[in-house]
Design a protein around this motif. Structure first.
Motif, PDB file in Angstrom:
ATOM      1  N   UNK A  48       0.829  -1.207   0.000  1.00 33.12           N
ATOM      2  CA  UNK A  48       0.000   0.000   0.000  1.00 33.12           C
ATOM      3  C   UNK A  48       0.865   1.259   0.000  1.00 33.12           C
ATOM      4  N   UNK A  49       1.951   1.254   0.765  1.00 27.18           N
ATOM      5  CA  UNK A  49       2.857   2.408   0.776  1.00 27.18           C
ATOM      6  C   UNK A  49       3.476   2.607  -0.606  1.00 27.18           C
ATOM      7  N   UNK A  50       3.848   1.505  -1.248  1.00 23.65           N
ATOM      8  CA  UNK A  50       4.444   1.584  -2.574  1.00 23.65           C
ATOM      9  C   UNK A  50       3.464   2.170  -3.579  1.00 23.65           C
ATOM     10  N   UNK A  51       2.221   1.705  -3.542  1.00 17.15           N
ATOM     11  CA  UNK A  51       1.206   2.215  -4.460  1.00 17.15           C
ATOM     12  C   UNK A  51       0.890   3.680  -4.185  1.00 17.15           C
ATOM     13  N   UNK A  52       0.854   4.066  -2.919  1.00 10.66           N
ATOM     14  CA  UNK A  52       0.573   5.460  -2.578  1.00 10.66           C
ATOM     15  C   UNK A  52       1.691   6.366  -3.081  1.00 10.66           C
ATOM     16  N   UNK A  53       2.925   5.903  -2.969  1.00 12.12           N
ATOM     17  CA  UNK A  53       4.060   6.690  -3.440  1.00 12.12           C
ATOM     18  C   UNK A  53       4.016   6.839  -4.955  1.00 12.12           C
ATOM     19  N   UNK A  54       3.641   5.787  -5.656  1.00 13.04           N
ATOM     20  CA  UNK A  54       3.562   5.843  -7.115  1.00 13.04           C
ATOM     21  C   UNK A  54       2.432   6.760  -7.569  1.00 13.04           C
ATOM     22  N   UNK A  55       1.318   6.747  -6.868  1.00 17.25           N
ATOM     23  CA  UNK A  55       0.185   7.600  -7.241  1.00 17.25           C
ATOM     24  C   UNK A  55       0.483   9.064  -6.998  1.00 17.25           C
ATOM     25  N   UNK A  56       1.247   9.384  -5.972  1.00 14.71           N
ATOM     26  CA  UNK A  56       1.479  10.784  -5.635  1.00 14.71           C
ATOM     27  C   UNK A  56       2.338  11.491  -6.680  1.00 14.71           C
TER      28      UNK A  56
END
Length: 61
Positions: free
Chosen positions: A24-32
């Motif tokens: 989830x942290x990885x996906x949030x970083x990619x989306x930002x």
């Protein structure tokens, strides 16, 4: 095989939970960072259309 004991089950759940949180942290970083992705470049055709490229032919004769 024997059924895992509750303590083994908790360990597996803990590992799964940690991996899920990391994902989830990885996906949030990619989306930002992708807010500007649909902006496009300033000049789409810097060197003209591909249909007008020069062709080089050998001399025959």
């Amino acid at each position: 095989m024997s059924e895992p004991t509750p303590s083994e089950n908790d360990g597996e759940d803990d590992v799964k939970r940690r991996f899920k949180e990391a994902l989830e942290r990885k996906h949030a970083k990619a989306r930002s960072g992708s807010a500007h992705a649909d902006g496009g470049g300033k000049n789409q055709h810097a060197h003209g259309p591909a249909a007008n490229k020069r062709t080089f032919r050998r001399k025959s004769g």
